[in-house]
Design an enzyme around this catalytic site. Structure first.
Site, short mmCIF file in Angstrom:
data_model
loop_
_atom_site.label_atom_id
_atom_site.label_comp_id
_atom_site.label_asym_id
_atom_site.label_seq_id
_atom_site.Cartn_x
_atom_site.Cartn_y
_atom_site.Cartn_z
CE1 TYR A 171 -3.28 -2.75 5.84
CE2 TYR A 171 -3.20 -0.39 5.35
CZ TYR A 171 -3.27 -1.71 4.92
OH TYR A 171 -3.32 -1.98 3.57
CB THR A 221 -0.91 -0.01 1.25
OG1 THR A 221 -1.41 1.31 1.47
CG2 THR A 221 -0.15 -0.41 2.51
CG ASP A 222 -1.06 5.01 -1.02
OD1 ASP A 222 -1.66 4.32 -0.19
OD2 ASP A 222 -1.60 5.98 -1.62
CD GLU A 223 -3.42 3.36 4.30
OE1 GLU A 223 -3.30 3.39 5.53
OE2 GLU A 223 -4.48 3.04 3.73
CE LYS A 256 0.06 -4.64 2.97
NZ LYS A 256 -0.31 -6.01 2.47
N1 LIG Z 1 -8.12 -1.80 -0.22
C1 LIG Z 1 -7.23 -0.92 -0.63
O1 LIG Z 1 -7.56 0.21 -0.97
C2 LIG Z 1 -5.77 -1.33 -0.72
C3 LIG Z 1 -4.86 -0.43 -1.31
C4 LIG Z 1 -3.53 -0.83 -1.44
C5 LIG Z 1 -3.13 -2.07 -0.99
N2 LIG Z 1 -4.03 -2.91 -0.40
C6 LIG Z 1 -3.56 -4.24 0.02
O2 LIG Z 1 -4.22 -5.18 -0.80
C7 LIG Z 1 -4.42 -6.40 -0.09
C8 LIG Z 1 -5.89 -6.80 -0.15
O3 LIG Z 1 -6.67 -5.74 0.42
P1 LIG Z 1 -8.25 -5.82 0.47
O4 LIG Z 1 -8.75 -4.44 0.56
O5 LIG Z 1 -8.71 -6.73 -0.60
O6 LIG Z 1 -8.46 -6.54 1.88
P2 LIG Z 1 -9.69 -7.39 2.43
O7 LIG Z 1 -9.70 -7.18 3.89
O8 LIG Z 1 -10.93 -7.13 1.64
O9 LIG Z 1 -9.27 -8.91 2.11
C9 LIG Z 1 -8.22 -9.54 2.77
C10 LIG Z 1 -8.39 -11.04 2.59
O10 LIG Z 1 -7.26 -11.69 3.21
C11 LIG Z 1 -7.74 -12.78 3.98
N3 LIG Z 1 -6.78 -13.01 5.08
C12 LIG Z 1 -6.52 -12.18 6.12
N4 LIG Z 1 -5.58 -12.74 6.92
C13 LIG Z 1 -5.24 -13.93 6.35
C14 LIG Z 1 -4.34 -14.95 6.68
N5 LIG Z 1 -3.59 -14.88 7.80
N6 LIG Z 1 -4.23 -16.04 5.88
C15 LIG Z 1 -4.99 -16.15 4.75
N7 LIG Z 1 -5.89 -15.20 4.39
C16 LIG Z 1 -6.00 -14.11 5.17
C17 LIG Z 1 -9.11 -12.35 4.49
O11 LIG Z 1 -9.90 -13.48 4.85
C18 LIG Z 1 -9.65 -11.59 3.28
O12 LIG Z 1 -10.33 -12.46 2.38
C19 LIG Z 1 -3.92 -6.16 1.32
O13 LIG Z 1 -2.64 -6.68 1.43
C20 LIG Z 1 -3.89 -4.64 1.45
O14 LIG Z 1 -2.89 -4.23 2.34
C21 LIG Z 1 -5.35 -2.57 -0.25
#
Ligand SMILES: NC(=O)c1ccc[n+]([C@@H]2O[C@H](COP(=O)([O-])OP(=O)(O)OC[C@H]3O[C@@H](n4cnc5c(N)ncnc54)[C@H](O)[C@@H]3O)[C@@H](O)[C@H]2O)c1
Length: 321
Positions: free
Chosen positions: A147, A120-122, A151
């Site tokens: 969080y 993430t950019d965070e 990351k």
């Molecule tokens: N949502 C955003 O805007 C955004 C932006 C940049 C990066 N990200 C990154 O993208 C990734 C996905 O984000 P998202 O928004 O889809 O999150 P989300 O919370 O919707 O989904 C996360 C998924 O990971 C699974 N999970 C969590 N812990 C786990 C573990 N220990 N083992 C196996 N599965 C596990 C959860 O069950 C869930 O299905 C993350 O790594 C997040 O940091 C998200």
């Protein structure tokens, strides 16, 4: 190719699996997910016979050693992802986002598996509101909530494993995503669903914080470019100049839905709230030829339609929060 996607029952992971099977229908995709509250297997509608689901936790070393051995590539989306939850209790964030990534890296080190870490950019912290500065790949890491600290730790582990063991890894740091399948704890689906219900829409502080929004399918196409053409050991920033304040974003959604601004309710600010995120994505654009396919107006219209057409799936989750 056998592609293992972790966290594929969540928001971005499910969109990525659907994207991948549409574009590479002969690849095998295995979705490994712990199924936390954020997961929903109904997100995977539209998958084909080459898709398989395995329930499992990446922070469980024995499980990872047993289930990640025969992949051509591992794309790691699995994470605890909600900043507010990390402020209340960050234990699971450390387990999934740091220990989980370490377990994956160990398997990757032994088998020399191609690995892509979704970040993430965070991790870069917060930019001043009144500046035109943007994050770049060489910006200093400065995570400011539990969080983003987990990351950032994961990114450092990936970089250290590349530097030490030359594992075939890449990292991408993306800005805020929006689109189908996002849990209604997050700002955009929360706003759409509460507006539909005629409920108040809470907004932290004065709402002047700036986020750089990207439609989730554009994030998926950028990851595709990195997997196919990215240089091993490199980090790529992903964003599409979607900067806007939270208050403007909410007003836009209300307007599109024909709802009044009087639904907006200002609430106490989030502790340590980052002010502004903004991405300079020129590296991935120039070096890998990626470009976004959706304008914000197109993406938000598709998103509103999705949540309204599938409200029965999401409304019980709004009530739970
Ligand atoms: N949502 C955003 O805007 C955004 C932006 C940049 C990066 N990200 C990154 O993208 C990734 C996905 O984000 P998202 O928004 O889809 O999150 P989300 O919370 O919707 O989904 C996360 C998924 O990971 C699974 N999970 C969590 N812990 C786990 C573990 N220990 N083992 C196996 N599965 C596990 C959860 O069950 C869930 O299905 C993350 O790594 C997040 O940091 C998200």
């Amino acid at each position: 190719m056998k592609v293992i996607v972790t966290g594929g029952a969540g928001f971005i992971g499910s969109n990525f699996i659907i994207y991948w099977l549409k574009n590479y229908p002969n690849d095998q995709v295995v979705n490994i997910d712990k199924l936390t509250y954020a997961a929903d297997l109904r997100n995977l509608k539209g998958t084909n016979k080459n898709y398989r689901f395995v329930k499992g936790d990446i922070s469980d070393k024995k499980f990872v050693e047993k289930n990640f051995n025969d992949a051509d590539i591992i794309v790691n989306f699995a994470a605890e992802s909600h900043v507010d939850n990390s402020i209340k209790n960050s234990e699971n964030f450390v387990k999934s986002n740091i220990v989980g990534v370490h377990n994956l890296l160990e398997v990757v080190r032994i088998n020399n598996t191609r690995f892509h870490q979704i970040s993430t950019d965070e991790v870069y912290g917060s930019l001043p509101l009144k500046s035109s500065k943007k994050f770049r790949e060489d910006s200093r890491y400065d995570p400011r909530n539990p969080y983003s600290a987990t990351k950032a730790s994961a990114d450092f582990l990936v970089r250290a494993y590349y530097n030490t063991y030359r594992i075939p890894a890449t990292i991408s740091n993306c800005s805020n995503n929006y689109g189908p399948n996002q849990h209604p704890e997050k700002l955009i689906p929360k706003t759409i669903l509460n507006a539909y219900l005629g409920n108040k829409i809470g907004i932290y502080g004065n709402g002047k914080q700036v986020r750089d929004w990207i439609y989730v399918e554009d994030h998926c196409s950028a990851i595709d470019k990195i997997i196919k053409k990215g240089k091993i050991g490199e980090t790529y920033l992903i964003g599409e100049n979607g900067e806007q304040t939270n208050i403007d974003l909410i007003k836009k959604i209300l307007k599109l839905m024909g709802k009044p601004n009087s639904l907006i309710e200002f609430t106490k600010d989030r502790p340590g709230h980052d002010q502004r995120y903004a991405i300079n994505a020129s590296k991935i654009k120039k070096q890998l030829g990626w470009k976004p396919g959706f304008t914000f107006n197109e993406g938000i219209a598709l998103t509103i339609t999705h949540y309204l057409e599938n409200k029965n799936k999401y409304l019980p989750k709004v009530a739970q929060r």
